[in-house]
Design a protein around this motif. Sequence first.
Motif, mmCIF file in Angstrom:
data_model
loop_
_atom_site.group_PDB
_atom_site.id
_atom_site.type_symbol
_atom_site.label_atom_id
_atom_site.label_comp_id
_atom_site.label_asym_id
_atom_site.label_seq_id
_atom_site.Cartn_x
_atom_site.Cartn_y
_atom_site.Cartn_z
ATOM 1 N N PRO A 126 0.825 -1.211 0.000
ATOM 2 C CA PRO A 126 0.000 0.000 0.000
ATOM 3 C C PRO A 126 0.861 1.265 0.000
ATOM 4 O O PRO A 126 1.910 1.308 0.659
ATOM 5 C CB PRO A 126 -0.804 -0.123 1.292
ATOM 6 C CG PRO A 126 -0.814 -1.586 1.609
ATOM 7 C CD PRO A 126 0.495 -2.119 1.115
ATOM 8 N N ILE A 127 0.422 2.271 -0.728
ATOM 9 C CA ILE A 127 1.179 3.512 -0.854
ATOM 10 C C ILE A 127 1.574 4.076 0.505
ATOM 11 O O ILE A 127 2.710 4.529 0.712
ATOM 12 C CB ILE A 127 0.364 4.571 -1.639
ATOM 13 C CG1 ILE A 127 0.200 4.148 -3.109
ATOM 14 C CG2 ILE A 127 1.021 5.942 -1.548
ATOM 15 C CD1 ILE A 127 1.465 4.219 -3.919
ATOM 16 N N PRO A 137 3.910 2.864 -8.029
ATOM 17 C CA PRO A 137 2.505 2.493 -8.252
ATOM 18 C C PRO A 137 2.154 1.172 -7.571
ATOM 19 O O PRO A 137 2.935 0.223 -7.608
ATOM 20 C CB PRO A 137 2.409 2.364 -9.775
ATOM 21 C CG PRO A 137 3.533 3.178 -10.309
ATOM 22 C CD PRO A 137 4.636 3.070 -9.302
ATOM 23 N N ALA A 138 0.984 1.125 -6.976
ATOM 24 C CA ALA A 138 0.533 -0.095 -6.303
ATOM 25 C C ALA A 138 -0.809 -0.555 -6.860
ATOM 26 O O ALA A 138 -1.537 -1.300 -6.195
ATOM 27 C CB ALA A 138 0.426 0.134 -4.803
ATOM 28 N N PHE A 139 -1.127 -0.133 -8.096
ATOM 29 C CA PHE A 139 -2.438 -0.453 -8.659
ATOM 30 C C PHE A 139 -2.416 -1.614 -9.646
ATOM 31 O O PHE A 139 -3.435 -1.957 -10.225
ATOM 32 C CB PHE A 139 -3.039 0.782 -9.348
ATOM 33 C CG PHE A 139 -2.129 1.474 -10.324
ATOM 34 C CD1 PHE A 139 -1.845 0.923 -11.570
ATOM 35 C CD2 PHE A 139 -1.551 2.688 -9.993
ATOM 36 C CE1 PHE A 139 -1.007 1.560 -12.463
ATOM 37 C CE2 PHE A 139 -0.704 3.334 -10.882
ATOM 38 C CZ PHE A 139 -0.440 2.778 -12.126
ATOM 39 N N ARG A 144 -1.617 -7.687 -1.283
ATOM 40 C CA ARG A 144 -0.811 -6.799 -0.461
ATOM 41 C C ARG A 144 0.145 -7.584 0.446
ATOM 42 O O ARG A 144 -0.213 -8.614 1.021
ATOM 43 C CB ARG A 144 -1.719 -5.910 0.398
ATOM 44 C CG ARG A 144 -2.510 -4.889 -0.439
ATOM 45 C CD ARG A 144 -1.564 -3.847 -1.017
ATOM 46 N NE ARG A 144 -2.225 -2.874 -1.850
ATOM 47 C CZ ARG A 144 -2.149 -2.859 -3.194
ATOM 48 N NH1 ARG A 144 -1.475 -3.802 -3.827
ATOM 49 N NH2 ARG A 144 -2.755 -1.911 -3.878
ATOM 50 N N PHE A 145 1.360 -7.034 0.536
ATOM 51 C CA PHE A 145 2.399 -7.611 1.384
ATOM 52 C C PHE A 145 3.035 -6.507 2.224
ATOM 53 O O PHE A 145 2.947 -5.323 1.882
ATOM 54 C CB PHE A 145 3.492 -8.267 0.534
ATOM 55 C CG PHE A 145 3.014 -9.372 -0.347
ATOM 56 C CD1 PHE A 145 2.984 -10.682 0.101
ATOM 57 C CD2 PHE A 145 2.580 -9.109 -1.643
ATOM 58 C CE1 PHE A 145 2.542 -11.712 -0.712
ATOM 59 C CE2 PHE A 145 2.133 -10.127 -2.469
ATOM 60 C CZ PHE A 145 2.109 -11.431 -2.004
ATOM 61 N N LEU A 199 9.093 -10.929 3.063
ATOM 62 C CA LEU A 199 7.746 -10.370 3.049
ATOM 63 C C LEU A 199 6.846 -11.109 4.021
ATOM 64 O O LEU A 199 7.090 -12.276 4.332
ATOM 65 C CB LEU A 199 7.135 -10.490 1.639
ATOM 66 C CG LEU A 199 7.979 -10.086 0.429
ATOM 67 C CD1 LEU A 199 7.233 -10.413 -0.858
ATOM 68 C CD2 LEU A 199 8.330 -8.616 0.487
ATOM 69 N N THR A 200 5.806 -10.429 4.457
ATOM 70 C CA THR A 200 4.700 -11.100 5.135
ATOM 71 C C THR A 200 3.423 -10.730 4.396
ATOM 72 O O THR A 200 3.317 -9.662 3.788
ATOM 73 C CB THR A 200 4.577 -10.690 6.620
ATOM 74 O OG1 THR A 200 4.539 -9.273 6.724
ATOM 75 C CG2 THR A 200 5.748 -11.230 7.423
ATOM 76 N N VAL A 201 2.458 -11.624 4.462
ATOM 77 C CA VAL A 201 1.207 -11.475 3.717
ATOM 78 C C VAL A 201 0.215 -10.656 4.530
ATOM 79 O O VAL A 201 0.007 -10.899 5.725
ATOM 80 C CB VAL A 201 0.606 -12.857 3.395
ATOM 81 C CG1 VAL A 201 -0.803 -12.714 2.823
ATOM 82 C CG2 VAL A 201 1.511 -13.581 2.412
ATOM 83 N N ILE A 202 -0.372 -9.657 3.883
ATOM 84 C CA ILE A 202 -1.417 -8.842 4.505
ATOM 85 C C ILE A 202 -2.762 -9.252 3.939
ATOM 86 O O ILE A 202 -2.957 -9.259 2.722
ATOM 87 C CB ILE A 202 -1.183 -7.346 4.241
ATOM 88 C CG1 ILE A 202 0.150 -6.874 4.836
ATOM 89 C CG2 ILE A 202 -2.337 -6.519 4.815
ATOM 90 C CD1 ILE A 202 0.485 -5.441 4.510
#
Length: 204
Positions: A126-127, A137-139, A144-145, A199-202
């Motif tokens: 996320p931004i 850009p996150a689109f 999400r991570f 990373l971890t998963v959101i």
Amino acid sequence: MEILNLAVKNDIDQGIPLKINLGSGGGKKEGFYGLDMANIDNNVDIVADLNRTLELLPDNSVSEIYSCHVLEHINNLIGLMEELHRIVSPNGKIEIRVPHFSNPYYYSDPTHVRFFGAFSMYYFVPIENQPEFRKVPAFYSKCRFKVQSVTITLLNHSLIDKIAFPRLFNFINKNTKRQDFFERRLCRVFPANGITYELTVIKP
């Protein structure tokens, strides 16, 4: 996709979280099930094409993913990241190791299809959680991570490399701004070898 090892099916049926080593044909990580495109050296428990869906792995069935020098071969990277997000449980761990874009040996392998840099995984963040000084850009994807860490390693072949490596490694990886500076100003003089993302998963 095919599950070769019955223990994988048993764990899924009993709700036991899986640990999966992507691209395990050359040797899998201890304690992990191996996944690869072909059954090589009996290190593969799951045969799958990572450019396609992992339909035999249920949602949230995996607690940890380890991948070493695999993602640079994947054409459908966004699709793969979305599948990893789907199968890994909330707060599950993903460790990814790939060549850095400044590695001169990267270009010799005709099966390499993409580059990686310090901010590659922030495109899935996320931004508001990205570094303040550089937003990307996150689109492109809704998955999400959280980026726990990014570590750049340097080539270590020549005498100059061996002398410069320890101090430069510590300087580069002290924070994200220094990694950004390295990629903009230093990596053509001191090429990197690889990059590791944790990373971890959101999930909601």
